[in-house]
Design a protein around this motif. Structure first.
Motif, mmCIF file in Angstrom:
data_model
loop_
_atom_site.group_PDB
_atom_site.id
_atom_site.type_symbol
_atom_site.label_atom_id
_atom_site.label_comp_id
_atom_site.label_asym_id
_atom_site.label_seq_id
_atom_site.Cartn_x
_atom_site.Cartn_y
_atom_site.Cartn_z
ATOM 1 N N GLU A 117 0.839 -1.184 0.000
ATOM 2 C CA GLU A 117 0.000 0.000 0.000
ATOM 3 C C GLU A 117 0.881 1.243 0.000
ATOM 4 N N SER A 118 0.410 2.271 -0.712
ATOM 5 C CA SER A 118 1.186 3.510 -0.766
ATOM 6 C C SER A 118 0.260 4.711 -0.832
ATOM 7 N N LYS A 119 0.819 5.852 -0.445
ATOM 8 C CA LYS A 119 0.093 7.124 -0.542
ATOM 9 C C LYS A 119 1.102 8.237 -0.728
ATOM 10 N N TRP A 120 0.655 9.344 -1.299
ATOM 11 C CA TRP A 120 1.556 10.448 -1.552
ATOM 12 C C TRP A 120 0.807 11.769 -1.466
ATOM 13 N N ILE A 121 1.573 12.847 -1.364
ATOM 14 C CA ILE A 121 0.975 14.173 -1.223
ATOM 15 C C ILE A 121 1.927 15.242 -1.728
ATOM 16 N N ASN A 122 1.375 16.300 -2.319
ATOM 17 C CA ASN A 122 2.102 17.524 -2.691
ATOM 18 C C ASN A 122 1.441 18.689 -1.987
ATOM 19 N N ASP A 123 2.194 19.485 -1.236
ATOM 20 C CA ASP A 123 1.578 20.647 -0.594
ATOM 21 C C ASP A 123 2.674 21.522 0.022
ATOM 22 N N LEU A 124 2.244 22.689 0.501
ATOM 23 C CA LEU A 124 3.159 23.569 1.213
ATOM 24 C C LEU A 124 3.554 22.951 2.549
ATOM 25 N N GLY A 125 4.740 23.323 3.010
ATOM 26 C CA GLY A 125 5.153 22.950 4.349
ATOM 27 C C GLY A 125 4.927 24.098 5.312
ATOM 28 N N ASP A 126 5.524 24.026 6.494
ATOM 29 C CA ASP A 126 5.370 25.081 7.494
ATOM 30 C C ASP A 126 6.294 26.255 7.171
ATOM 31 N N PHE A 127 5.700 27.450 7.107
ATOM 32 C CA PHE A 127 6.504 28.651 6.897
ATOM 33 C C PHE A 127 7.302 28.956 8.169
ATOM 34 N N ARG A 128 8.471 29.565 7.936
ATOM 35 C CA ARG A 128 9.308 29.929 9.074
ATOM 36 C C ARG A 128 9.811 31.350 8.904
ATOM 37 N N PHE A 129 9.688 32.154 9.972
ATOM 38 C CA PHE A 129 10.160 33.529 9.984
ATOM 39 C C PHE A 129 11.220 33.661 11.079
ATOM 40 N N GLY A 130 12.306 34.372 10.756
ATOM 41 C CA GLY A 130 13.374 34.449 11.740
ATOM 42 C C GLY A 130 14.199 35.713 11.641
ATOM 43 N N LEU A 131 15.113 35.842 12.583
ATOM 44 C CA LEU A 131 16.069 36.949 12.575
ATOM 45 C C LEU A 131 17.407 36.464 13.126
ATOM 46 N N GLN A 132 18.466 37.156 12.710
ATOM 47 C CA GLN A 132 19.818 36.895 13.191
ATOM 48 C C GLN A 132 20.415 38.213 13.669
ATOM 49 N N PHE A 133 21.041 38.153 14.830
ATOM 50 C CA PHE A 133 21.575 39.378 15.431
ATOM 51 C C PHE A 133 22.963 39.094 15.990
ATOM 52 N N GLN A 134 23.895 39.987 15.656
ATOM 53 C CA GLN A 134 25.263 39.864 16.160
ATOM 54 C C GLN A 134 25.479 40.951 17.204
ATOM 55 N N PRO A 135 25.532 40.578 18.484
ATOM 56 C CA PRO A 135 25.613 41.594 19.540
ATOM 57 C C PRO A 135 26.971 42.263 19.649
ATOM 58 N N VAL A 136 28.045 41.565 19.296
ATOM 59 C CA VAL A 136 29.398 42.092 19.444
ATOM 60 C C VAL A 136 30.117 41.984 18.112
ATOM 61 N N LYS A 137 30.825 43.033 17.748
ATOM 62 C CA LYS A 137 31.571 43.031 16.497
ATOM 63 C C LYS A 137 32.679 41.980 16.539
ATOM 64 N N THR A 138 32.852 41.312 15.432
ATOM 65 C CA THR A 138 33.839 40.236 15.363
ATOM 66 C C THR A 138 35.250 40.787 15.454
ATOM 67 N N SER A 139 36.122 40.071 16.189
ATOM 68 C CA SER A 139 37.545 40.404 16.255
ATOM 69 C C SER A 139 38.350 39.159 15.919
ATOM 70 N N ALA A 140 39.640 39.372 15.577
ATOM 71 C CA ALA A 140 40.467 38.265 15.104
ATOM 72 C C ALA A 140 40.725 37.234 16.187
ATOM 73 N N ASP A 141 40.775 37.652 17.463
ATOM 74 C CA ASP A 141 41.140 36.728 18.541
ATOM 75 C C ASP A 141 39.937 36.131 19.257
ATOM 76 N N LYS A 142 38.716 36.476 18.809
ATOM 77 C CA LYS A 142 37.512 35.960 19.454
ATOM 78 C C LYS A 142 36.579 35.366 18.403
#
Length: 581
Positions: A378-403
């Motif tokens: 037995e088999s079954k199949w489906i085509n449809d949208l998945g779950d939408f995802r909303f996000g953000l990325q935040f860098q609190p401290v500026k990057t330095s070479a030693d960190k």
């Protein structure tokens, strides 16, 4: 009583004295002639070979275009730090040479010993200076009746395929060794006052010697003796005539003058300065700028995962993502009955992001899913949208070479796909989770030349889903509420640039899901606890630069638990548009 010589005897005595004086100065001049090897002696007729090693004999000395090569691996003794190292020597020059400077260039394509011999009396009595890359040593020794004594040594490992200027200044008991025109060894030893010069190899089948010159020095301490200018590469020098059986030769050249030494030294320095400038210019052209290095790091981290990079302010990014995953499971449903389950998932998603600031990026992911499920016949199949995802990325401290570079992430998943709590599970498939969830996390990356190490941790909170009317199980109990368990994730890996066009990354991800609770409308069975589980996935990815600003990223992953895919293949194609002029 002895009387005065007669007048007849005086002319005869005068002749005798004059001849004696001439013979004395002639001998002194002949013992201090100038020696220079050139391309006109390809048969090495002015050199005498002494092979002392017992392994890989005989030696193989040859000469072409003024360069003397030794291509045999001849050696003897131990292969450790023992100083004896009997190998092969090529000897030339006059046994009466005393105060002189012996200079040459040498190069090794092997990693064992090579060097020079001077004040050579015979094969049991001489001084030897040698350089050994494998044993990280330069060493000056002397042999007296075959017995070795170390006069000086220090650590040094030469570079293969690189020419080195080596010279020895021997004035009386004072001996000084120079490497690339800088003193490296200075000793006082009066064992041998004169002798011939030579070349030396031990276990080195890729030794070359050129610009070989020996010239007399005035008696003074080596530190006060001007260094002999060696002929620059490519300039031929006069060939010495072969040595006579008596050990003398007819080189007959006058000692080089101070002005000639100075002129040659200036020309050699000019040539070296030009070479250094050319090498510096080549290095400058090949050296990556800070922007180029930053772009390469960003490209490597993008291949590892979008959570490790940020866009520059005003940049709009798109990424097309195609993935295929396969799940399989064998389950025993009755005695002698094994049911086979398999699940094929194809997903296309469009990931979009926009940088409000250099340290803040908003993003959205829109997936479209195809599923095909097989259970025995037995088999079954489906085509449809998945779950939408909303996000953000935040860098609190500026990057330095030693960190490490740290980025905070947050995502909201919305149940836009087919919910598993709103379908007929006998005939239909879900394309989403059916609940809202909020994820927070932290990612970090650090360049540890030549790789970039990265890792992340995260926590996902699943909101309780209420108001359901879902028939569950054979008894068709009605689910009214689902409290899906939260889960914790952690991952780590590294990325490495194989070339300008190809990069490699490897990562491992682990997640732990907490228990879930299902609540029913039937008061007799108000709730049911479902145990959580773990997920463990290892992934290998490669990035391919198909254009100057365009890459294609591929990966293959393997799961280690029953809830993980047997394997997962993905292809990602990112794009960026700068909306700020």
């Amino acid at each position: 009583m002895m009387g005065r010589p007669s007048k007849l005897h005086r002319p005869f005595l005068t002749v005798i004295i004059g001849v004696s004086v001439l013979l004395f100065f002639s001998f002194q001049a002949s013992s201090q002639e100038r020696f220079q090897h050139s391309s006109s002696d390809p048969a090495l007729t002015s050199w005498e070979v002494f092979d002392e090693g017992e392994t890989d004999t005989p030696s193989a000395w040859s000469s072409a275009n003024g360069v003397i090569d030794q291509s045999s691996n001849i050696y003897g003794g131990g292969a450790g730090m023992e100083p004896e190292k009997p190998g092969t020597m090529a000897i030339s020059g006059n046994p009466a040479w005393s105060d002189l400077q012996f200079a040459l260039h040498l190069l090794s394509r092997d990693d064992d010993a090579l060097g020079i011999v001077f004040r050579f009396q015979d094969s049991k009595n001489y001084y030897r200076y040698a350089m050994d890359k494998q044993r990280n040593t330069i060493r000056l020794v002397k042999f007296v009746e075959g017995n070795l004594s170390i006069l000086a040594e220090r650590p040094f490992a030469y570079n293969k395929n690189e020419w080195y200027a080596v010279s020895v200044k021997a004035a009386g008991p004072d001996i000084q060794i120079l490497l690339n025109h800088r003193p490296v060894i200075t000793v006082t030893d009066a064992t041998f006052a004169k002798g011939r010069i030579g070349l030396y190899c031990w276990g080195n089948k890729g030794a070359s010697f050129k610009d070989i010159i020996a010239a007399p020095l005035e008696r003074s301490a080596p530190s006060r003796v001007p260094e002999l200018a060696m002929a620059p590469p490519g300039i031929e020098s006069a060939s010495p005539p072969p040595a006579t059986p008596e050990g003398k030769s007819g080189y007959g050249k006058a000692p080089v003058s101070s002005m000639e030494i100075l002129t040659r030294e200036v020309e050699l320095l000019k040539k070296e300065v030009r070479t250094l400038r050319e090498e510096a210019e080549i290095r400058r052209q090949l050296q990556m700028t800070e922007d180029e290095k930053s772009e390469e790091e960003e490209e490597l981290l993008t291949a590892a995962g979008r959570e490790y990079t940020l866009l520059k302010k005003g940049t709009l990014g798109f990424e097309y993502n195609f993935s295929y995953s396969y799940y399989s499971l064998d389950a025993i449903s009755a005695i002698y009955t094994v049911n086979k389950f398999s699940n094929h998932n194809l997903s296309h998603s469009l990931f979009m992001e926009y940088a409000l600031f250099d340290n803040l990026t908003l993003n959205m992911d829109i997936p479209f899913t195809f599923k095909h499920y097989d259970e025995d016949n037995e088999s079954k199949w489906i085509n449809d949208l998945g779950d939408f995802r909303f996000g953000l990325q935040f860098q609190p401290v500026k990057t330095s070479a030693d960190k490490p570079a740290v980025i905070l992430t947050s995502n909201l998943s919305c149940p836009t796909g087919r919910s598993p709590y709103e379908i007929n599970s006998a005939t239909d498939l879900a394309t989403g989770n059916g609940i809202y969830s909020l994820s927070t996390g932290l990612s970090a990356s650090k360049t540890i030349d030549p790789i970039i190490a990265f890792g992340s941790v995260g926590y996902t909170y699943n909101f309780t889903e209420t108001g359901l009317n879902y028939k569950y199980g054979p008894s068709e109990e009605t689910i009214k509420e689902v409290d899906s368990g939260d889960y914790i994730t952690a991952s780590a890996g590294f990325a490495y640039s194989l070339s300008y066009m190809v990069s490699l990354n490897m990562s491992y991800q682990f997640s732990y899901a907490m228990d879930s609770t299902y609540r029913f409308r039937n008061e007799a069975s108000p709730s049911q606890e479902v145990a959580g589980g773990v997920s463990s996935i290892f992934s290998i990815g490669m990035g391919f630069r198909v254009a100057k600003t365009q890459s294609v990223i591929t990966s293959i992953a393997m799961g280690f638990t029953n809830d993980d895919p047997d394997f997962l293949i993905s292809v990602r194609v990112p794009f960026e548009l700068n909306l700020v002029k």
